[in-house]
Design a protein around this motif. Structure first.
Motif: not given
Length: 731
Positions: A142, A144-145, A147-149, A157, A164, A189, A192, A273, A501
């Motif tokens: 998954q 991180i992109d 969409h994650s935060y 970011n 990660t 997944d 993300d 996802h 995660m």
């Protein structure tokens, strides 16, 4: 004086025209009017730009070049002062060396150590001399992109993404180097926000009936996502995934283990996802996923076991509450068709594997003959499917979403979220229901924690001979044995491979398989009843690593502060260097005539000291002088002694007054220098009053301590951060 807009060399406007030859405003107007061309503001802008360029060129050829050379000289001097043995072997650098070892441990060595502790030989329990097939499951990387935060500011970011990614890359590299798996399976997944990034073609908007399902936090970012993140961005994310996992695949070796057909990496199983879930699966996103990762529903024979991968996020659309209201056939149709034919697909895959081990051609061979189309017999075509009753390998079901279980079904002691509830006295088995230790039977927007009971039962029944199931999605470990309706299948939900995660300790699942067969595909006599062994391998806790850094950081600061305060007590060698003294650009004379115009008095300039606390010239007095100039650096006391020894002392006294009025026709102001900087005169000459007294000494000591604290702390900080940046950059 240079004219306006001049470069200082007598040329105006920066174009090389002499300022005297510049046309006047009236000549400009006349010239433009005669040529019938309107005066443009571009001419004025060009003139201003030319003037600025001319001034900049003059500055770079003059003061700028001198300033640059001065800076280079100072930097060279500072480097030379730092490259001494006393500086290089100092305590702050020793502390930096400790930090280097700790960071190498936290960013490199701990990964190798953790994974080495999971070596196959540490937990496998097969008869001596066997050659098992070794497989690893990786769940929910998954990556991180945006969409994650979505609300996280810009610097955090990218930093989160880098940290990660590095964590997974380092874990995966050591996984390949230390364990050399024959096969690696991903359990969905992979991304993300893969379902959110538009495809090159196809409608990517949420259907009208589903627009209110999306959380408000995502709704306010939806327009930005659709504007900024499309197919090109998804392709970059695909390359990023490949940089972490595909590019490091060969680190595990080019050749497979003994007795194995080859090494495989299979990442075609999608997660919610990646595509969405159930009725809200994005069909264009699934087509793109199939194109780059392979068919989402597939059968693989590995290590004499049959692996059946099922796109259960699409299958769930068939039992969705929206099935009767909208046409969901494009979503669940392909996976239902796959399940109708899966048993025959399994038999064909087993026969191909058996033919390979017999040394035969895996594919079918057809007799070459010519027949009339009307009389040809198509009922006896050769087939790879031997039909019902043919040998079958133990089957392993792979699904991203776990199978259904009753609410409160405990996951066992290896679940990290909550350990099992302590059973009451006298009870041997686990507490049931144990809702804290169980996977919650619930769902929401684009997710469902477990499959529908009908889908779970259908999977086990349609596939057949399922002895084990592996799933992902939950991010934590869970091991259950399902009910009779679901074939008493043992299922393991694999931990997430990512540190982001919500599970402090990521991990992966190791599987060792041994199933010896004869030339027909049947198990050999004396074969082990259990053909599959599993082991959970835990990765480092990144949070613990950061806590270690924080503790060492606080300890380092306290140690450096304590050392700075002990510096004057034990007369230790300070780390901070004295500033390099530089002559002032405005030099004051030692002697200045009271009456102007008398050039018989020479100016004696004393060098300033950068260590003077309040003033470079703390005191001055008026004195008489002879016609000869006092040598540079000579103190006032020595000058008085010289006058006393002079043969003309009486004449000097006669011609001089109280304030030194004599043959020099006026008093002189003598500016005394701080001779305490001169070691030879430190004990024999006058010292400025600002250095006398206990209060001044205390202020001086505190200044030394403060400078030592700042210098040592800054040296450790920037060197440690530089090394950490290097490790982060290298991945």
């Amino acid at each position: 004086m240079a004219p306006p807009y001049s470069n200082g060399n007598g040329y105006g406007y920066g174009y090389g025209y002499p300022s005297s030859s510049l046309p006047t405003s009236s000549s400009y107007d006349y010239e433009y009017r005669n040529n019938n061309e309107p005066q443009s503001i571009c001419d004025e802008i060009s003139a201003c730009v030319g003037a600025m360029l001319g001034q900049l060129w003059g500055y770079m050829n003059g003061r700028g070049r001198q300033a640059a050379w001065s800076w280079v000289t100072k930097a060279a001097q500072q480097i030379k002062r730092n490259m001494t043995r006393r500086r290089l072997l100092s305590f702050p650098h020793l502390l930096v060396g400790l930090w280097v070892l700790v960071m190498l441990w936290g960013e490199r060595w701990v990964f190798a150590s953790r994974i080495r502790s999971c070596d196959w030989d540490h937990w496998e329990d097969w008869p001596a001399g066997v050659t098992p097939h070794r497989l690893i499951f990786i769940a929910d990387p998954q990556i991180i992109d945006p969409h994650s935060y979505p609300g996280r500011p810009w610097p955090l970011n990218p930093l989160t993404i880098t940290i990660t990614d590095n964590y997974m890359r380092r874990s995966y590299i050591q996984l390949q180097k230390q364990l050399h798996p024959d096969t690696v399976f991903f359990l969905g997944d992979l991304f993300d926000g893969g379902r959110e990034w538009k495809t090159a073609t196809g409608d990517f908007e949420d259907p009208e009936w589903a627009k209110d399902h999306r959380p408000a936090e995502e709704r306010k970012h939806l327009k930005e996502w659709h504007r900024k993140y499309g197919d090109d961005y998804w392709l970059r994310e695909y390359a990023r995934f490949g940089n972490i996992f595909y590019d490091n695949w060969n680190l595990g070796g080019v050749f497979p283990g003994p007795g194995q057909r080859g090494r495989k990496l299979i990442s075609s199983l999608p997660g919610n996802h990646d595509l969405g879930f159930g009725a809200e699966v994005k069909v264009p996103a699934r087509h793109r996923f199939n194109a780059y990762f392979g068919e989402t529903n597939r059968v693989d024979v590995i290590g004499n076991h049959t692996f059946v991968s099922v796109d259960t996020v699409s299958l769930s659309a068939g039992t969705s509450s929206m099935r009767g209201q909208v046409d969901l056939q494009p979503i669940y149709g392909p996976v239902q068709q796959f399940l109708k034919e899966v048993k025959a697909t399994k038999r064909r895959a087993v026969q191909k594997e058996v033919r390979f081990w017999r040394g035969e051609v895996e594919e079918l061979t057809f007799e070459q003959k010519v027949e009339d189309l009307e009389t040809a017999d198509f009922s006896k075509l050769p087939t790879m499917d031997p039909g019902e009753g043919a040998p079958d390998f133990p089957t392993i079901l792979l699904t991203h979403v776990p199978l259904y279980r009753d609410p409160g079904t405990p996951c066992g002691p290896m679940r990290e979220h909550w350990p099992p509830a302590k059973p009451p006295k006298g009870q041997a088995g686990p507490v049931i229901p144990d809702h804290r230790n169980a996977i919650s039977v619930s769902g929401g927007y684009q997710y469902q924690n477990v499959l529908d009971p009908k889908d779970s039962q259908r999977l086990v029944k349609d596939i057949g001979n399922v002895i084990h199931a592996f799933s992902g999605d939950d991010h934590d470990y869970c091991e259950v044995v399902h009910s009779t309706e679901q074939g008493n299948v043992r299922e393991i939900t694999v931990k997430s491979f990512s540190m982001a995660m919500g599970v402090p300790t990521p991990g992966f699942q190791m599987v060792s398989m041994y199933n010896p067969i004869d030339d027909k595909g049947n198990p050999l006599p004396g074969s082990p009843k259990t053909t599959l062994q599993t082991h959970l391998c835990l990765l480092p806790q990144q949070l613990s690593t950061f806590v270690t850094y924080a503790i060492l950081g606080v300890a380092s600061v306290l140690i450096l502060i304590a050392r700075a305060f002990l510096l004057p007590v034990f007369n230790l060698q300070p780390f901070a260097l004295d500033p390099i003294p530089h002559p002032s650009s405005v030099l004051l004379p030692i002697f200045k005539p009271k009456t102007e115009g008398d050039d018989r008095f020479a100016y004696d300039v004393a060098p300033t000291s950068s260590g003077t606390s309040s003033s470079k010239f703390p005191s001055a007095r008026m004195s008489s002088s002879s016609s000869t100039t006092r040598p540079r650096g000579q103190s006032i006391t020595n000058s008085a002694q010289a006058r006393a020894a002079s043969p003309n002392t009486k004449a000097a006294k006669a011609n001089s007054g109280k304030w030194g009025w004599g043959q020099n026709r006026g008093p002189r102001i003598e500016i005394r220098r701080d001779s305490y900087y001169d070691d030879k005169e430190r004990d024999s000459t006058w010292k400025p009053a600002s250095r006398s007294g206990s209060g001044s000494r205390n202020r001086y000591t505190l200044g030394v301590v403060g400078r030592e604290i700042w210098t040592t702390c800054w040296r450790v900080v920037w060197m440690v951060l530089l090394f950490f940046t290097y490790l982060t950059y290298k991945g």
